[in-house]
Design a protein around this motif. Structure first.
Motif, PDB file in Angstrom:
ATOM      1  N   VAL A   1       0.874  -1.192   0.000  1.00  0.00           N
ATOM      2  CA  VAL A   1       0.000   0.000   0.000  1.00  0.00           C
ATOM      3  C   VAL A   1       0.897   1.224   0.000  1.00  0.00           C
ATOM      4  CG1 VAL A   1      -1.730   1.332   1.222  1.00  0.00           C
ATOM      5  CG2 VAL A   1      -1.834  -1.173   1.248  1.00  0.00           C
ATOM      6  N   MET A   2       0.670   2.109  -0.954  1.00  0.00           N
ATOM      7  CA  MET A   2       1.418   3.361  -1.019  1.00  0.00           C
ATOM      8  C   MET A   2       0.484   4.522  -0.664  1.00  0.00           C
ATOM      9  SD  MET A   2       3.655   5.018  -4.090  1.00  0.00           S
ATOM     10  CE  MET A   2       5.046   3.961  -3.713  1.00  0.00           C
ATOM     11  N   ILE A   3       1.017   5.399   0.190  1.00  0.00           N
ATOM     12  CA  ILE A   3       0.245   6.582   0.640  1.00  0.00           C
ATOM     13  C   ILE A   3       1.030   7.842   0.271  1.00  0.00           C
ATOM     14  CG2 ILE A   3      -0.672   7.824   2.606  1.00  0.00           C
ATOM     15  CD1 ILE A   3      -1.012   5.122   4.008  1.00  0.00           C
ATOM     16  N   GLN A   4       0.293   8.803  -0.313  1.00  0.00           N
ATOM     17  CA  GLN A   4       0.910  10.084  -0.689  1.00  0.00           C
ATOM     18  C   GLN A   4       0.015  11.238  -0.190  1.00  0.00           C
ATOM     19  OE1 GLN A   4       3.009   9.953  -4.772  1.00  0.00           O
ATOM     20  NE2 GLN A   4       1.204   8.652  -5.036  1.00  0.00           N
ATOM     21  N   TRP A   5       0.692  12.312   0.228  1.00  0.00           N
ATOM     22  CA  TRP A   5      -0.012  13.551   0.663  1.00  0.00           C
ATOM     23  C   TRP A   5       0.372  14.682  -0.272  1.00  0.00           C
ATOM     24  CZ3 TRP A   5      -3.705  14.097   4.352  1.00  0.00           C
ATOM     25  CH2 TRP A   5      -3.889  13.064   5.256  1.00  0.00           C
ATOM     26  N   PHE A   6      -0.670  15.384  -0.720  1.00  0.00           N
ATOM     27  CA  PHE A   6      -0.489  16.518  -1.630  1.00  0.00           C
ATOM     28  C   PHE A   6      -1.117  17.771  -1.003  1.00  0.00           C
ATOM     29  CE2 PHE A   6      -0.522  12.677  -4.170  1.00  0.00           C
ATOM     30  CZ  PHE A   6       0.512  12.846  -5.058  1.00  0.00           C
ATOM     31  N   VAL A   7      -0.688  18.905  -1.491  1.00  0.00           N
ATOM     32  CA  VAL A   7      -1.247  20.173  -1.050  1.00  0.00           C
ATOM     33  C   VAL A   7      -1.398  21.068  -2.259  1.00  0.00           C
ATOM     34  CG1 VAL A   7       1.002  21.260  -0.569  1.00  0.00           C
ATOM     35  CG2 VAL A   7      -1.055  22.062   0.612  1.00  0.00           C
ATOM     36  N   VAL A   8      -2.472  21.894  -2.224  1.00  0.00           N
ATOM     37  CA  VAL A   8      -2.686  22.840  -3.322  1.00  0.00           C
ATOM     38  C   VAL A   8      -1.613  23.899  -3.234  1.00  0.00           C
ATOM     39  CG1 VAL A   8      -4.236  24.539  -4.328  1.00  0.00           C
ATOM     40  CG2 VAL A   8      -5.146  22.392  -3.423  1.00  0.00           C
ATOM     41  N   SER A   9      -0.923  24.086  -4.328  1.00  0.00           N
ATOM     42  CA  SER A   9       0.162  25.065  -4.352  1.00  0.00           C
ATOM     43  C   SER A   9      -0.399  26.482  -4.397  1.00  0.00           C
ATOM     44  CB  SER A   9       1.069  24.812  -5.573  1.00  0.00           C
ATOM     45  OG  SER A   9       1.640  23.528  -5.517  1.00  0.00           O
TER      46      SER A   9
ATOM     47  N   GLY B   1      -0.102  30.432  -5.543  1.00  0.00           N
ATOM     48  CA  GLY B   1       0.475  31.175  -6.658  1.00  0.00           C
ATOM     49  C   GLY B   1       0.388  30.442  -7.967  1.00  0.00           C
ATOM     50  N   GLU B   2      -0.142  29.231  -8.000  1.00  0.00           N
ATOM     51  CA  GLU B   2      -0.268  28.501  -9.243  1.00  0.00           C
ATOM     52  C   GLU B   2      -1.728  28.391  -9.650  1.00  0.00           C
ATOM     53  OE1 GLU B   2       1.715  24.787  -8.962  1.00  0.00           O
ATOM     54  OE2 GLU B   2       3.616  25.676  -8.303  1.00  0.00           O
ATOM     55  N   LYS B   3      -1.961  27.672 -10.691  1.00  0.00           N
ATOM     56  CA  LYS B   3      -3.326  27.533 -11.168  1.00  0.00           C
ATOM     57  C   LYS B   3      -4.164  26.784 -10.148  1.00  0.00           C
ATOM     58  CE  LYS B   3      -2.152  27.502 -16.103  1.00  0.00           C
ATOM     59  NZ  LYS B   3      -2.232  26.753 -17.391  1.00  0.00           N
ATOM     60  N   LYS B   4      -5.456  27.007 -10.259  1.00  0.00           N
ATOM     61  CA  LYS B   4      -6.378  26.356  -9.350  1.00  0.00           C
ATOM     62  C   LYS B   4      -6.261  24.838  -9.477  1.00  0.00           C
ATOM     63  CE  LYS B   4     -11.218  26.340  -7.957  1.00  0.00           C
ATOM     64  NZ  LYS B   4     -12.590  26.844  -8.271  1.00  0.00           N
ATOM     65  N   ASP B   5      -6.301  24.199  -8.358  1.00  0.00           N
ATOM     66  CA  ASP B   5      -6.217  22.746  -8.257  1.00  0.00           C
ATOM     67  C   ASP B   5      -4.820  22.221  -8.562  1.00  0.00           C
ATOM     68  OD1 ASP B   5      -8.866  22.636  -7.527  1.00  0.00           O
ATOM     69  OD2 ASP B   5      -9.559  22.334  -9.594  1.00  0.00           O
ATOM     70  N   ALA B   6      -3.855  23.065  -8.798  1.00  0.00           N
ATOM     71  CA  ALA B   6      -2.469  22.588  -8.983  1.00  0.00           C
ATOM     72  C   ALA B   6      -1.976  22.059  -7.654  1.00  0.00           C
ATOM     73  CB  ALA B   6      -1.583  23.699  -9.498  1.00  0.00           C
ATOM     74  N   ARG B   7      -1.463  20.816  -7.675  1.00  0.00           N
ATOM     75  CA  ARG B   7      -1.076  20.180  -6.431  1.00  0.00           C
ATOM     76  C   ARG B   7       0.416  19.892  -6.412  1.00  0.00           C
ATOM     77  NH1 ARG B   7      -5.352  15.372  -5.677  1.00  0.00           N
ATOM     78  NH2 ARG B   7      -4.571  14.871  -7.749  1.00  0.00           N
ATOM     79  N   LYS B   8       0.881  19.792  -5.163  1.00  0.00           N
ATOM     80  CA  LYS B   8       2.292  19.496  -4.982  1.00  0.00           C
ATOM     81  C   LYS B   8       2.418  18.477  -3.870  1.00  0.00           C
ATOM     82  CE  LYS B   8       6.798  21.678  -4.393  1.00  0.00           C
ATOM     83  NZ  LYS B   8       7.510  22.955  -4.219  1.00  0.00           N
ATOM     84  N   ARG B   9       3.199  17.416  -4.160  1.00  0.00           N
ATOM     85  CA  ARG B   9       3.327  16.379  -3.163  1.00  0.00           C
ATOM     86  C   ARG B   9       4.277  16.845  -2.062  1.00  0.00           C
ATOM     87  NH1 ARG B   9       6.045  10.883  -4.923  1.00  0.00           N
ATOM     88  NH2 ARG B   9       7.890  12.146  -4.473  1.00  0.00           N
ATOM     89  N   ILE B  10       3.897  16.480  -0.840  1.00  0.00           N
ATOM     90  CA  ILE B  10       4.740  16.831   0.291  1.00  0.00           C
ATOM     91  C   ILE B  10       5.200  15.588   1.058  1.00  0.00           C
ATOM     92  CG2 ILE B  10       3.729  19.130   0.581  1.00  0.00           C
ATOM     93  CD1 ILE B  10       1.977  17.987   2.801  1.00  0.00           C
TER      94      ILE B  10
END
Length: 622
Positions: A59-67, A69-78
């Motif tokens: 099982v792989m788990i990833q957390w993202f956050v909306v960046s 200053g970027e376009k809407k819904d643009a996400r960045k993994r943390i």
């Protein structure tokens, strides 16, 4: 090597995704997580695989956050990780601030020292390869309570629709709201009456400051109103409010009612007082006033104070109706205050008789005392410190030597004790100088003088205002005596002589002296009475002959100008020459019935003819 490992895992995930269509995973997350600024936030992510009894081995788990200053819904993994390793991505806003805690069917993201920019959406992605994958999101909200609101009223007075006060709430997040209150009742916007202007400022740090300005149409009824503002703001799970201090605004309005009253002194006013009249109106700011009297409306009274008129010292002529008028009144002639000022007075007491009054023994006298006053008075008479009468009239009956003295009339005003006056009058008997020849040829010489005189005699009796001296002499031959009276005003001496020519004789005479002079007025009457039995006709004839001789002598002496009594109209009958201050008493006898007449000589008397006649009559009656 890490890069190759990451690449291999990514490829593996991509290849396994082909089989996800036959697998299903359920994922549960909170829609919103709220946290105070600076605290730690925890975002849980729960998952469950439903197409198999056993959980997938990988099982792989990833957390993202909306960046930002970027376009809407643009996400960045943390963060990403599996059962073997947990990796936080570098070069993100959360590097070093987050921690992911894996658990059976749950992963929990913890963010330390939450900042304002952390308010965003966080995504949780779970991938079980052939078992399927799922994604959920949570919105993190950050709260920062603002500072207490600060309210400020307009420093100048308000006379129309204008800015009343301002209220400011600083450094809050999210944006706080401000509500206005008047006497604890919220104010809602109303065109032409209530208007609220709001200015919102966001600082570079992300905090909000809100400034609210209240415009309010004020009236006279708002002079005692209290205004306040309330700031409301969000906190995790609730809304909180903080209220400011209340302020009272200054409202300007013209004077419509005026009151005038006596401020000083307390109670009734008497002549000589300092009187202060205060005028007060309902206008704001308090206006200045003009004072005048009703009977002189065109004359303004001078006042050193804007609302106080001082009158000092006052007299009865200052009584009257006083008025004051405000200078800011719309109708200057009609808006006024007025009061009646009464200045009470008490004139000096006047006693009648005013000067020293002389009385004869046994006389009656009525003395009066009056003092003009504006109030009811009480009059009391005193003599020698003792009360002897009440009312404005004092009746003295059957005068004796004890009657003489100084009588004080005291006038008081019960309703105003500060008003009082007194006057005095001196009453006394005439100076009576007399000799009484008793049986056995014994003479008693009385010398009496009305006060204030201090007699210096051998035997004296002093009774405050009356001094008399008595000397008894046995008459065996002619007797000469003198009465000496002296005080600071001078000396008075009276001489008299008594001739004894028989034994059974009685002789009386009286001498009256006014208080203001040291001259005796003498009236002498001699009456001789025979003690044996005789013929009455003979006595009558002898008496007529004696009166005829007396009249002739008086007429003769009057013509010659040798009558000592001067203007009294009386003649002295004597065989011996007398001096001005000599009084001769001659005693004649008869074997049976004889009558001796002793005449009283008057020299240097200052009384008028009428007064001397009165004294002569009183001497005869005595």
């Amino acid at each position: 090597m890490n890069n190759n490992g990451n690449l291999q895992k990514s490829v593996t995930l991509i290849l396994c995704a082909c089989f996800s269509a036959w697998a299903k995973v359920e994922l549960t997350m909170h829609k919103v997580v709220e946290v105070y600024l600076g605290e730690s936030a925890q975002i849980p992510c729960q998952y469950n695989f439903t197409d198999g009894d056993d959980e997938p081995s990988f099982v792989m788990i990833q957390w993202f956050v909306v960046s930002t200053g970027e376009k809407k819904d643009a996400r960045k993994r943390i963060f990403y990780g599996d059962g073997g390793q947990q990796i936080v991505d570098n070069n993100t806003d959360y590097s070093g601030r987050i921690e992911v805690t894996p658990d059976r069917q749950e992963t929990r993201l913890t963010i330390r020292d939450v900042q304002l920019y952390d308010e965003r959406e966080f995504f949780c992605q779970v991938n079980g390869l052939a078992a399927g994958n799922a994604e959920g999101k949570t919105h993190l909200r950050v709260f920062a309570p603002p500072e207490a609101p600060v309210i400020e009223g307009v420093p100048t007075g308000i006379s129309m629709t204008n800015e009343v006060a301002s209220c400011e709430a600083r450094s809050g997040f999210p944006k706080p709201n401000i509500t206005w209150y008047r006497n604890a009742v919220p104010l809602a916007s109303a065109p032409g009456h209530v208007n609220v202007l709001i200015l919102v400022t966001q600082q570079s740090s992300g905090f909000f400051s809100v400034q609210s300005t209240l415009e309010f149409k004020v009236g006279k009824e708002d002079k005692d109103a209290h205004f306040s503002c309330e700031v409301s703001f969000f906190v995790p799970g609730a809304i909180r409010t903080v209220e400011s201090n209340s302020i009272n605004i200054t409202v300007h309005y013209p004077t419509t009612m005026v009151e005038l009253w006596k401020e000083s002194p307390q109670g009734l006013v008497k002549e000589g007082d300092a009187v202060g009249l205060r005028c007060q109106g309902d206008g704001n700011p308090p206006p200045s006033f003009i004072f005048n009297r009703e009977q002189e409306l065109d004359v303004d009274l001078e006042s050193n104070n804007a609302d106080v008129l001082m009158l000092s010292p006052v007299s009865r002529k200052d009584s009257g109706i006083y008025q004051c008028r405000p200078l800011d009144a719309d109708d200057y002639a009609e808006v006024k205050g007025e009061m009646q000022l009464t200045v009470h007075y008490l004139d000096p007491a006047v006693v009648v008789p005013k000067d020293s009054e002389l009385m004869l023994k046994g006389e009656d006298l009525t003395a009066t005392c009056n003092a003009l006053s504006s109030l009811k008075t009480v009059i009391v008479w005193y003599k020698n410190g003792k009360q002897v009468g009440n009312g404005n009239t004092l009746h003295l009956k059957d005068a004796t030597y004890d009657t003489t003295g100084e009588y004080i009339c005291e006038v008081t005003v019960p309703s105003l004790p500060a008003l009082h006056t007194r006057a005095s009058g001196i009453l006394g008997l005439c100076l009576i100088l007399q000799t009484l020849l008793r049986p056995h040829n014994k003479v008693r010489l009385f010398c009496v003088r009305v006060s204030p005189q201090n007699w210096n005699e051998v035997v004296s009796k002093v009774n405050d205002h009356v001094t008399h001296s008595v000397v008894s002499v046995k008459v065996t031959a002619d007797v000469s005596a003198s009465c000496n009276a002296s005080n600071d005003m001078g000396t008075d001496v009276k001489a008299f002589s008594v001739k004894a020519k028989g034994q059974t004789l009685r002789c009386e005479w009286s001498l009256s002296l006014p208080l203001s002079v040291c001259v005796c007025v003498c009236v002498c009457v001699c009456v001789c009475v025979a003690e044996g039995s005789g013929v009455i006709i003979v006595v009558i004839i002898l008496s007529l002959l004696l009166l005829a001789i007396l009249g002739s002598v008086l007429y003769f002496l009057h013509k010659k100008g040798k009558i000592p009594c001067g203007h009294s109209g009386k003649q002295e009958i004597t065989k011996e020459k007398t001096t001005k201050d000599d009084i001769v008493v001659e005693m004649k006898t008869n074997t049976k019935n004889e009558e001796a007449v002793l005449l009283k000589a008057v020299n240097g008397d200052k009384k008028g003819p009428n007064d001397q006649v009165a004294y002569f009559k009183k001497g005869l009656e005595a």
